[in-house]
Design a protein around this motif. Structure first.
Motif, PDB file in Angstrom:
ATOM      1  N   TRP A   1       0.840  -1.209   0.000  1.00 11.20           N
ATOM      2  CA  TRP A   1       0.000   0.000   0.000  1.00 11.20           C
ATOM      3  C   TRP A   1       0.871   1.254   0.000  1.00 11.20           C
ATOM      4  N   VAL A   2       1.809   1.343   0.951  1.00  9.47           N
ATOM      5  CA  VAL A   2       2.651   2.532   1.073  1.00  9.47           C
ATOM      6  C   VAL A   2       3.601   2.642  -0.118  1.00  9.47           C
ATOM      7  N   PHE A   3       4.272   1.546  -0.447  1.00  7.50           N
ATOM      8  CA  PHE A   3       5.229   1.572  -1.552  1.00  7.50           C
ATOM      9  C   PHE A   3       4.536   1.934  -2.869  1.00  7.50           C
ATOM     10  N   GLY A   4       3.383   1.344  -3.123  1.00  6.33           N
ATOM     11  CA  GLY A   4       2.672   1.622  -4.364  1.00  6.33           C
ATOM     12  C   GLY A   4       2.292   3.079  -4.508  1.00  6.33           C
ATOM     13  N   ASN A   5       1.847   3.681  -3.413  1.00  6.47           N
ATOM     14  CA  ASN A   5       1.468   5.095  -3.447  1.00  6.47           C
ATOM     15  C   ASN A   5       2.663   5.988  -3.762  1.00  6.47           C
ATOM     16  N   ILE A   6       3.810   5.684  -3.163  1.00 10.66           N
ATOM     17  CA  ILE A   6       4.995   6.517  -3.374  1.00 10.66           C
ATOM     18  C   ILE A   6       5.613   6.261  -4.750  1.00 10.66           C
ATOM     19  N   GLU A   7       5.666   5.007  -5.155  1.00 15.38           N
ATOM     20  CA  GLU A   7       6.301   4.664  -6.426  1.00 15.38           C
ATOM     21  C   GLU A   7       5.629   5.381  -7.597  1.00 15.38           C
ATOM     22  N   ARG A   8       4.306   5.495  -7.542  1.00 15.30           N
ATOM     23  CA  ARG A   8       3.591   6.157  -8.630  1.00 15.30           C
ATOM     24  C   ARG A   8       4.010   7.617  -8.788  1.00 15.30           C
ATOM     25  N   ARG A   9       4.403   8.232  -7.681  1.00 16.94           N
ATOM     26  CA  ARG A   9       4.776   9.661  -7.718  1.00 16.94           C
ATOM     27  C   ARG A   9       6.286   9.876  -7.780  1.00 16.94           C
ATOM     28  N   TRP A  10       7.064   8.798  -7.724  1.00 17.17           N
ATOM     29  CA  TRP A  10       8.499   8.914  -7.504  1.00 17.17           C
ATOM     30  C   TRP A  10       9.237   9.749  -8.551  1.00 17.17           C
ATOM     31  N   PRO A  11       8.977   9.599  -9.865  1.00 16.45           N
ATOM     32  CA  PRO A  11       9.701  10.436 -10.838  1.00 16.45           C
ATOM     33  C   PRO A  11       9.510  11.932 -10.570  1.00 16.45           C
ATOM     34  N   GLY A  12       8.287  12.355 -10.261  1.00 15.66           N
ATOM     35  CA  GLY A  12       8.045  13.763  -9.948  1.00 15.66           C
ATOM     36  C   GLY A  12       8.710  14.183  -8.651  1.00 15.66           C
ATOM     37  N   VAL A  13       8.732  13.275  -7.683  1.00 16.80           N
ATOM     38  CA  VAL A  13       9.384  13.553  -6.399  1.00 16.80           C
ATOM     39  C   VAL A  13      10.867  13.824  -6.629  1.00 16.80           C
ATOM     40  N   VAL A  14      11.501  12.983  -7.427  1.00 17.91           N
ATOM     41  CA  VAL A  14      12.933  13.125  -7.700  1.00 17.91           C
ATOM     42  C   VAL A  14      13.219  14.450  -8.410  1.00 17.91           C
ATOM     43  N   ARG A  15      12.377  14.818  -9.386  1.00 16.43           N
ATOM     44  CA  ARG A  15      12.580  16.088 -10.102  1.00 16.43           C
ATOM     45  C   ARG A  15      12.503  17.277  -9.143  1.00 16.43           C
TER      46      ARG A  15
ATOM     47  N   THR B   1      14.832  21.686  -5.812  1.00 18.45           N
ATOM     48  CA  THR B   1      14.819  22.426  -4.540  1.00 18.45           C
ATOM     49  C   THR B   1      16.067  22.176  -3.704  1.00 18.45           C
ATOM     50  N   LYS B   2      16.818  21.120  -4.070  1.00 19.52           N
ATOM     51  CA  LYS B   2      18.015  20.735  -3.315  1.00 19.52           C
ATOM     52  C   LYS B   2      17.693  20.490  -1.836  1.00 19.52           C
ATOM     53  N   SER B   3      16.543  19.877  -1.620  1.00 19.17           N
ATOM     54  CA  SER B   3      16.112  19.588  -0.252  1.00 19.17           C
ATOM     55  C   SER B   3      16.929  18.451   0.345  1.00 19.17           C
ATOM     56  N   LEU B   4      16.950  18.376   1.667  1.00 25.64           N
ATOM     57  CA  LEU B   4      17.545  17.236   2.338  1.00 25.64           C
ATOM     58  C   LEU B   4      16.701  16.006   2.043  1.00 25.64           C
ATOM     59  N   ALA B   5      17.344  14.845   1.947  1.00 19.99           N
ATOM     60  CA  ALA B   5      16.629  13.613   1.634  1.00 19.99           C
ATOM     61  C   ALA B   5      15.512  13.350   2.638  1.00 19.99           C
ATOM     62  N   VAL B   6      15.777  13.571   3.923  1.00 16.36           N
ATOM     63  CA  VAL B   6      14.777  13.307   4.955  1.00 16.36           C
ATOM     64  C   VAL B   6      13.567  14.217   4.775  1.00 16.36           C
ATOM     65  N   ASP B   7      13.796  15.484   4.430  1.00 16.36           N
ATOM     66  CA  ASP B   7      12.674  16.407   4.236  1.00 16.36           C
ATOM     67  C   ASP B   7      11.824  16.001   3.037  1.00 16.36           C
ATOM     68  N   THR B   8      12.477  15.583   1.951  1.00 17.87           N
ATOM     69  CA  THR B   8      11.723  15.137   0.777  1.00 17.87           C
ATOM     70  C   THR B   8      10.897  13.903   1.099  1.00 17.87           C
ATOM     71  N   LEU B   9      11.501  12.956   1.795  1.00 17.03           N
ATOM     72  CA  LEU B   9      10.794  11.731   2.147  1.00 17.03           C
ATOM     73  C   LEU B   9       9.661  12.008   3.124  1.00 17.03           C
ATOM     74  N   HIS B  10       9.905  12.915   4.082  1.00 16.35           N
ATOM     75  CA  HIS B  10       8.848  13.253   5.032  1.00 16.35           C
ATOM     76  C   HIS B  10       7.647  13.861   4.322  1.00 16.35           C
ATOM     77  N   ALA B  11       7.886  14.689   3.328  1.00  8.75           N
ATOM     78  CA  ALA B  11       6.788  15.301   2.569  1.00  8.75           C
ATOM     79  C   ALA B  11       5.941  14.227   1.894  1.00  8.75           C
ATOM     80  N   GLN B  12       6.570  13.144   1.447  1.00 12.27           N
ATOM     81  CA  GLN B  12       5.832  12.069   0.791  1.00 12.27           C
ATOM     82  C   GLN B  12       5.120  11.150   1.778  1.00 12.27           C
ATOM     83  N   LEU B  13       5.630  11.083   2.987  1.00 11.64           N
ATOM     84  CA  LEU B  13       5.098  10.141   3.975  1.00 11.64           C
ATOM     85  C   LEU B  13       4.209  10.793   5.019  1.00 11.64           C
ATOM     86  N   ALA B  14       4.080  12.112   4.968  1.00 10.50           N
ATOM     87  CA  ALA B  14       3.299  12.826   5.981  1.00 10.50           C
ATOM     88  C   ALA B  14       1.852  12.349   6.021  1.00 10.50           C
TER      89      ALA B  14
END
Length: 433
Positions: free
Chosen positions: A147-161, A166-179
């Motif tokens: 459930w969690v992986f599928g939701n994130i994987e679908r958005r992952w290319p846009g997340v990476v871009r 933004t040159k965000s910290l990895a933890v901040d980017t991941l937190h935004a996706q997992l909030a």
């Protein structure tokens, strides 16, 4: 005043989840006041037992909890229990009540997975004979992970871009996706720290270099942090339970420096008999026995004729109680249901905090020594500071915060972390006082 701590009770249909909920949420029907404004139909109240400071500070007679109760220095703090829809394989793809199940989990701090150790129900909850329940823990965890992986994987290319731009910290980017899963940045940081410690991902700090498998590994570690899981291995007094228990404990024996298998470790597997607990409680209500949840035995009129307030047992009840005594209490030390609640709270490390008006008499009044002591107990997350606690209590305590002190009139800094037994009895002073 309450904790926002929520325990979600999960499991396949017919695993004994309803019996477990009945066993842990009927502890004190006589105590009808709960610190929650709304209790939905699929929610209940369980009680977490802990040592109350009233005994240590000599105010046991004045100890009058606003919620729950205290008996002989043992305090029972109410926590919210969420009854999640029964899960079947394929839930992450919407099978059964999967969508409702997975959405309900967002509210939870800890999961209690009720597993049928008897092998009398298959993975869909249908009656079976000789079913092997060893895989039940694995498939439930795999559904949540998918459930969690599928939701994130679908958005992952846009997340990476966006991460690159933004040159965000990895933890901040991941937190935004997992909030959306009710997480905090600290939980995401702990997951990242674990990934680093166990060297699970080579490009640890540059998520733009992560492969699909890297992302999947991180999600698995994140779930260990976000949803600690206690397994209530239920129906332990049934035939064939012994061999299934042994197989499950062997499978989840913890290995040092290894990611938890399916999010579970042997120390968080508790042997339970929910139906036995329900029957014992019914016998207590009907005045046939003396028994307290968590005890290793009960007393009836047969055991002690001096207990004249008890009623005499008939042969049917006597036989059932003898079976519970032999197959559950004497064999395992208790029915296990209270231990599950204790492990659930301790899995997150929640700290009990006692807000008081006086650090001398611990009462609701700083001048009246006869006033009720230790009226409130609030469970807070580990790492909570004094100022954060004030904010949690009421926004005006935060806005008008002037200081805080603990036992011995010791002053507390607002960024002091609250630690049980050290500074968790707190008087907050405000500019409005």
């Amino acid at each position: 005043m309450s904790s926002s701590f929520v325990v979600a009770c999960v499991g396949k249909p017919s695993a004994g989840k309803s019996s477990f909920l009945n066993a842990v949420t009927d502890a004190a029907a006589k105590v009808g006041n709960f610190p929650f404004t709304t209790i939905e139909p699929n929610q209940g109240i369980a009680y977490y037992p802990l040592e109350c400071p009233c005994s240590k500070h000599g105010v046991s007679k004045q100890c009058k909890p606003r919620y729950g109760w205290c008996k002989n220095g043992r305090r029972f703090v109410p926590i919210r229990l969420l009854d999640v829809a029964g899960l079947v394989p394929g839930a992450s793809e919407g099978r059964g009540l999967g969508n409702r199940f997975l959405d309900d989990l967002r509210q939870a701090d800890v999961l209690i997975h009720v597993v049928d150790a008897s092998g009398t129900t298959d993975d869909n909850g249908r009656e079976a004979k000789g079913y092997d329940p060893v895989g039940d823990i694995q498939w439930l965890r795999s559904e949540i992970e998918a459930w969690v992986f599928g939701n994130i994987e679908r958005r992952w290319p846009g997340v990476v871009r966006r991460h690159k731009a933004t040159k965000s910290l990895a933890v901040d980017t991941l937190h935004a996706q997992l909030a959306g899963y009710g997480t905090t940045r600290d939980i995401v940081q702990r997951a990242m720290d674990t990934v680093v410690r166990l060297q699970l991902i080579e490009a640890r700090d540059d998520i733009s270099q992560w492969s699909t498998e890297d992302l999947r590994r991180f999600v698995g570690v994140f779930l260990d942090q976000r949803f600690p899981t206690i397994v209530a291995l239920n129906k332990i007094d049934m035939p064939d339970a012994d061999k299934n228990i042994a197989a499950i404990l062997k499978r989840y024996r913890r290995q040092p420096n290894v990611v938890l298998r399916d999010g579970v470790s042997e120390e968080n597997i508790v042997l339970t008999s929910a139906l036995s607990e329900c029957f014992l409680r019914r016998m207590v209500k009907q005045r046939f026995i003396e028994y307290t949840t968590g005890d290793d035995d009960f007393k009836s009129l047969d055991d002690d004729p001096a207990l004249t307030e008890l009623r005499e047992l008939d042969d049917k009840a006597r036989r059932r109680l003898d079976n519970i005594r032999d197959l559950v209490l004497f064999r395992y030390g208790s029915t296990g249901v209270q231990e599950v609640i204790v492990r659930a709270v301790e899995a997150v490390g929640f700290v009990p905090v006692y807000p008081v008006k006086s650090v001398v008499n611990f009462g609701a009044s700083s001048t009246d020594s006869s006033s009720a002591a230790f009226q409130d107990c609030v469970l807070v997350r580990p790492g909570t500071t004094v100022r954060e606690f004030a904010r949690k209590m009421h926004n005006q305590l935060d806005v008008n915060f002037a200081g805080a002190e603990t036992v011995g009139n010791l002053q507390l800094a607002e960024d002091d972390v609250i630690v049980a037994g050290k500074n968790n009895i707190i008087k907050i002073t405000t500019t409005a006082q």
